[in-house]
Design a protein around this motif. Structure first.
Motif, short mmCIF file in Angstrom:
data_model
loop_
_atom_site.label_atom_id
_atom_site.label_comp_id
_atom_site.label_asym_id
_atom_site.label_seq_id
_atom_site.Cartn_x
_atom_site.Cartn_y
_atom_site.Cartn_z
N VAL B 653 0.76 -1.28 0.17
CA VAL B 653 -0.06 0.10 0.01
C VAL B 653 0.91 1.24 0.01
CG1 VAL B 653 -1.52 1.51 1.18
CG2 VAL B 653 -1.88 -0.94 1.16
N ALA B 654 2.09 1.24 0.79
CA ALA B 654 2.79 2.38 0.98
C ALA B 654 3.26 2.62 -0.43
CB ALA B 654 3.86 1.94 2.04
N CYS B 655 3.81 1.49 -1.11
CA CYS B 655 4.47 1.58 -2.45
C CYS B 655 3.57 2.37 -3.30
CB CYS B 655 4.88 0.41 -2.88
SG CYS B 655 6.42 -0.21 -2.57
N ALA B 656 2.23 1.98 -3.46
CA ALA B 656 1.30 2.41 -4.30
C ALA B 656 1.06 3.99 -3.96
CB ALA B 656 -0.03 1.59 -4.19
N ARG B 657 1.07 4.34 -2.68
CA ARG B 657 0.99 5.75 -2.42
C ARG B 657 2.02 6.56 -2.75
NH1 ARG B 657 -2.24 5.23 3.04
NH2 ARG B 657 -0.63 6.03 4.02
N ASN B 658 3.33 6.18 -2.62
CA ASN B 658 4.30 6.80 -2.96
C ASN B 658 4.31 6.81 -4.28
OD1 ASN B 658 7.09 7.93 -1.75
ND2 ASN B 658 7.90 6.37 -3.34
N LEU B 659 4.16 5.92 -5.34
CA LEU B 659 4.34 6.02 -6.47
C LEU B 659 3.15 7.37 -7.26
CD1 LEU B 659 5.38 4.47 -8.62
CD2 LEU B 659 3.39 3.04 -9.21
N ALA B 660 1.95 7.09 -6.47
CA ALA B 660 1.15 8.10 -6.73
C ALA B 660 1.71 9.70 -6.49
CB ALA B 660 -0.07 8.16 -6.07
N ARG B 661 2.23 9.80 -5.47
CA ARG B 661 2.91 11.06 -4.98
C ARG B 661 4.05 11.38 -5.67
NH1 ARG B 661 4.60 10.07 1.29
NH2 ARG B 661 5.70 11.89 1.00
N SER B 662 4.78 10.37 -6.55
CA SER B 662 5.98 10.72 -7.16
C SER B 662 5.46 11.21 -8.49
CB SER B 662 6.86 9.62 -7.21
OG SER B 662 6.22 8.51 -7.88
N PHE B 663 4.27 10.95 -8.97
CA PHE B 663 3.76 11.20 -10.04
C PHE B 663 3.40 12.82 -10.11
CE2 PHE B 663 2.89 6.70 -11.39
CZ PHE B 663 4.03 6.79 -12.40
N LEU B 664 3.05 13.17 -8.93
CA LEU B 664 2.38 14.35 -8.73
C LEU B 664 3.77 15.57 -8.61
CD1 LEU B 664 -0.50 14.02 -6.12
CD2 LEU B 664 -0.80 14.61 -8.75
N VAL B 665 4.72 15.14 -7.85
CA VAL B 665 5.77 16.14 -7.64
C VAL B 665 6.51 16.40 -8.86
CG1 VAL B 665 7.76 16.30 -6.44
CG2 VAL B 665 5.86 14.98 -5.48
#
Lengths: 361, 665
Positions: B653-665
């Motif tokens: 789950v953490a990976c998925a959230r981080n992936l999403a964040r990384s796309f936004l930044v």
């Protein structure tokens, strides 16, 4: 190469130390006493006496190569539990020994003076096991050092193959404190000041400890130019920031630790093999005395003379002594330069040479 | 085809000597009764020294016996029997001669091919040092306060050793010195008088002090002994002194003989052989004349004339008179050499010795006699065997010296094994089991060939009581190139340190012999300790090892993992993340640790700062995927190590959230 005088004893010498003269007794210092530790087949502590060379009227002619002179007389012997690894002198009457079975033992030197004769003996007072491995096997205690304070309640610091330092208070040796300080063998220990302990390790490090915070090292010194391991360490008698350590490759490393963040060190190549013991000369501290596996004893002028770039190294050996010289001690009580050493070849060796001129550093 | 010689002296390594235990383990003569009670002896030989442990044992285990067997206290003792060792009072001698042995080998090594260049000179010096050590030992033994039977035996042995060594020295070294008169006679007489009791000056004084000198029964035997041993000037003094108490004619002849005796010619290196021979002949003629004159007076009432004539006969080299008067073959040989062949060289000895020895019963000869005769007759193989019977020290050092003066090759043909190697090996075996002499023993092994293999076997068995001693043994092994022994000792020490919990030291030993498997196992142990305690305590252990410059996957993993923790603690999250990722990518982590690493990434993934980029997160996810699909649990029962399934889900789950964040930044 100068020739050491020798007396063939047929025992394996592992440690030696001069006893200080006893004040206020019939003990005159025309006779000097020293204690040797024997290992191998005969595990014993032996008390010897020898004539004080300061009182010899005529300097004797140099002994012949093969002569086997009578240098010292055995006074008394006492059994010792394990090989005697090191001897520390607490007072003229008390000494401490480190044993290969990991024990620290306190011996009394007993003097019986009568009107006609005096006799001396060694007697075990008490002992305590200071060094053990995690699985309970006893670990060799490699060296010990007596805290340099002028009181009878001193502490004896000993180190061992279990990588620990044990602080043994003389008055209550059961109340010893043991701290794990290294993951390899701790080979030597000394007290630069009454509150500071320095140890040398097999991994080529010098570690300094504050006695008040004994669990962690206050400084770790490594000489980046050498990866040799240290066999022994000694502190300068008066300048507490100077240390000397002997390596397994025959070098002596002289440290100046005034700045522990950036210590200065200098390597002097003295021997060809393991340096078992170093010590600053007690009466001429510009010299470091050392003994080695290469069967020699050396006096090294460590402080550089302004006039010459070469270091003055005087080496001593004996034709009949081919095995390792494992221990020595320089007598601090005589004007003559008097050194006694013992070897694996079963010889008691001695240097008696006129005192050199005093040099100021 | 090379001539084949019979192996006259195949050395039997196990001499069939029977040693009796005193007192025995069961009553004498009751062996059969004893064995019937299910009893026998069991033994075990010490791997290093000549010691055997002997104990009484049951033939069958007591559990398997129908009836209960009584247990006796005396059967419960294990007896340690030493067959032969090095006596304590010999230690100084062993150490001194070891020093000479080492120097001798060094001299010969440095000379290398140019063996001749070393010269007899330095060999002679070393030989003299050996002899001095023997004499010193005799002196020390004689000074001992209580002379036991054992010490008396030792003194005898050392006297014999010295006699043998000295004789070899004068034959092969002293008379081989270049530029010197090579006659062996003066040296032989010196040897004789030094090693076998010569007529003592005190005896002479005592005899002269007697009141009635002419009738003293000890007088003339003493004079004859003086003549036999060539003490001519003492003899002359005695004759003059005695002459005052004899009858007029006997006194005259005594004075004349004394005068002639004083004039005995002595050879010197400056004089030519011819001139010496001429002088000798003249002297001999004078003696002949005196002998004829005296014998013409015989038989006579004067009791002094007959013994005087015998003395003259001895001095003029009369073989019969010498043989009749000499008590031992050494005396006779010496007198014959001195009076009839004063210019003999060493090569005359075999034939002369043969003639002399024939007159004696060989069966009555002691080992010393046999050794000396063998040496005089150039029977070198036999000589070595007798030397060994005198003392193993003698045969070993003798064989070594003989090899250096190149006379051992004769023996090599006669022995089944190389005698030098064999005897030195035997001596080394004797020493290596001794606690003080193990180093000395190893030196006697270090000769190459078979000895090297034996040395390796012994080196591995030397007890390593301390770290310093272990390092010394390893040093010696390296010096002699015993790679196998070094390897085995390091492994042994590594296991010992491991058992003691000194993991750093254990790794260091295994690293010396590149035992990567053991190092990996120790690292796994460190990792497990961390997982169990949650405290990262292995830092000092691996630091000391890394300081020695060792590289190993698992060690690198442990170091970098610690660095990761340090960065994390210092809140340098980006660095920490990079570190974690590099551990995974370089695949230095053991498979069972991957799950823990991934869980360690959760705080970084969930943190306020973005640590992992999209690509990096994908890499992490790929490892998680591989882990979940891996079919082979590697350690324990779970492929996840200490991590459970739930934690891994959080990671996903953490990976998925981080992936999403990384796309936004």
């Amino acid at each position: 190469m100068n020739t050491l005088q020798r007396q063939s004893v047929g025992r394996k010498f592992t440690a030696v130390s001069w006893l200080p003269p006893r004040a206020g007794s019939a003990y005159t210092d025309t006779e000097l006493y020293f204690v040797t530790g024997l290992g191998g087949q005969n595990k014993e502590l032996a008390l010897w006496t020898t004539a004080n060379p300061d009182f010899e009227s005529e300097p004797k002619a140099a002994p012949a190569l093969t002569s086997d002179s009578n240098l010292a007389t055995l006074v008394s012997k006492a059994a010792h539990d394990g090989d005697v690894q090191d001897i520390g002198i607490v007072s003229p009457d008390i000494l401490a020994t480190a044993s290969s079975y990991g024990t620290i033992a306190i011996y009394d030197v007993q003097h019986h003076d009568t009107a006609h004769s005096s006799s001396s003996g060694l007697k075990l007072r008490e002992s305590v096991t200071a060094h053990r491995f995690a699985n309970g096997e006893p670990a060799v205690s490699t060296a010990l050092s007596v805290q340099p304070v002028n009181s009878l309640d001193v502490e004896i610091a000993s180190c061992g193959e279990d990588g620990r330092i044990a602080y043994v208070p003389l008055s209550r040796i059961d109340a010893l404190q043991v701290y794990e300080v290294d993951s390899t063998v701790v080979t030597g220990v000394c007290w630069p000041t009454p509150a500071q302990v320095a140890v040398s390790t097999r991994a080529g490090q010098i570690k300094l400890f504050d006695r008040r915070k004994p669990a962690e090292a206050s400084a770790v010194l490594v000489d980046p130019s050498t990866s040799h391991s240290f066999e022994c360490i000694a502190a300068h008698p008066s300048q507490s920031f100077r240390l000397a350590a002997g390596t397994d490759a025959g070098n002596i490393v002289v440290w100046d630790i005034r700045n522990t963040k950036k210590p200065e060190s200098e390597i002097v190549s003295v021997h060809t093999s393991n340096v078992w013991k170093v010590r600053y000369h007690p009466t001429d501290s510009s010299k470091i005395v050392s003994c080695s596996y290469d069967a020699t004893v050396a006096f090294t002028q460590w402080a550089r003379d302004m006039t010459t770039s070469e270091r003055d190294i005087v080496r001593w050996s004996n034709f009949f002594n081919v095995l390792s010289v494992g221990c020595f001690d320089v007598c601090p009580f005589t004007r003559t330069n008097l050194l006694v050493a013992g070897s694996d070849s079963g010889n008691l060796l001695m240097v008696k040479s006129p005192a050199t001129d005093f040099r100021l550093f | 085809m090379p001539r084949k010689r019979t192996d006259k002296f195949v050395i039997c390594r196990d001499t069939e000597a029977v040693t009796y235990l005193e007192p025995g383990l069961f009553p004498a003569g009751r062996q059969s009764e004893w064995t019937e009670q299910n009893r026998t002896l069991t033994f075990s030989i010490h791997p290093l020294s000549n010691q055997v442990a002997i104990a009484v044992a049951g033939k069958q285990p007591s559990e398997s016996l129908a009836q209960k067997v009584p247990v006796y206290e005396q059967d419960q003792v294990v007896h340690i029997c030493g067959l032969a060792g090095v006596p304590d009072n010999r230690l100084p001698f062993v150490n001194d001669t070891h020093a000479v042995f080492r120097t001798l080998q060094k001299i010969m090594e440095t000379s290398g091919e140019e063996r001749v260049a070393v010269g007899v000179d330095s060999l002679l010096r070393m030989s003299a040092l050996y002899r001095e050590a023997m004499l010193r030992q005799i002196r020390v033994l004689q000074e001992a306060s209580d002379v036991t039977e054992f010490i008396a035996g030792e003194v005898d042995t050392f006297h014999s050793m010295h006699a043998v060594w000295h004789l070899l020295e004068i034959i092969y070294l002293t008379t081989n010195l270049p530029g010197l008169s090579t006659s062996i006679v003066p040296h032989f007489m010196e040897w004789l008088n030094l090693n076998f009791p010569a007529p003592l000056a005190e005896d002479g004084q005592r005899i002269l002090a007697n009141a009635d000198l002419a009738l003293n029964t000890e007088l003339w035997p003493y004079m004859r002994k003086l003549a036999l041993r060539g003490h001519v000037s003492v003899l002359a003094n005695m004759l003059e002194r005695v002459g005052q108490e004899l009858s007029a004619s006997a006194a005259r002849w005594a004075r004349d003989v004394a005068k002639i005796a004083r004039n005995m010619p002595l050879g010197s290196s400056e004089e030519t052989a011819g001139s010496f021979n001429a002088r000798w002949r003249r002297w001999n003629e004078e003696l002949q004349n005196a002998a004829t004159a005296i014998s013409s007076l015989l038989p006579s009432d004067d009791v002094a004339l007959e013994p005087l004539s015998t003395v003259v006969d001895i001095m003029r080299g009369d073989a019969d008179a010498i043989s009749a008067e000499g008590e031992s073959w050494q005396d006779i040989l010496g007198a014959l050499l001195l009076y009839s062949e004063p210019t003999s060289q060493a090569d005359r000895l075999p034939s002369l010795a043969g003639i002399v020895v024939e007159q004696f019963q060989a069966a009555e000869f002691s080992v010393l006699d046999r050794a000396l005769v063998a040496l005089l007759s150039y029977e070198l193989p036999e000589f070595l065997v007798f030397c060994n019977q005198i003392d193993p020290w003698l045969s070993a050092h003798m064989a070594d010296l003989m090899d250096h003066i190149s006379i051992l090759d004769v023996c090599r043909a006669a022995f089944a094994v190389d005698p030098r190697e064999h005897y030195l090996l035997a001596l080394g075996e004797m020493y290596v089991g001794h606690e003080n002499l193990w180093r000395v023993g190893l030196d006697y092994f270090g000769l190459g060939g078979v000895a090297r293999c034996v040395m390796a076997e012994y080196a591995m068995r030397i007890p390593l009581e301390s770290d310093a001693k272990a390092r010394q043994v390893l040093g010696v092994c390296r010096e002699f190139g015993l790679a196998m022994a070094v390897d085995r000792i390091h492994r042994q020490l590594g296991r010992q340190q491991w058992r003691r919990g000194r993991l750093g030291a254990a790794i260091a030993h295994f690293a010396e012999v590149s035992d990567r498997v053991s190092i990996g196992l120790i690292c796994d142990q460190l990792w497990d300790q961390y997982l169990e305690s949650g405290v990262l305590a292995y830092g000092p252990v691996i630091d000391s090892v890394l300081a020695a410059g060792l590289s190993h996957d698992r060690l690198q993993f442990l170091t970098r993992y610690r660095d990761f923790h340090e960065s994390y603690k210092a809140q340098q999250f980006v660095d920490a993340g990079g570190m974690l990722l590099s551990i995974l990518v370089s695949e230095i982590a053991p498979p069972h640790a991957v799950a823990d690493l991934l869980v360690d990434a959760i705080p970084l993934l969930e943190g306020d700062v973005l640590v992992f980029s999209a690509d990096q997160t994908l890499v992490l996810m790929r490892y998680a995927e591989a882990l979940q699909q891996s079919p082979f649990p590697t350690r324990g029962s779970s492929r996840l190590g200490a991590v459970d399934e739930g934690e891994l889900n959080i990671f996903n789950v953490a990976c998925a959230r981080n992936l999403a964040r990384s796309f936004l930044v």
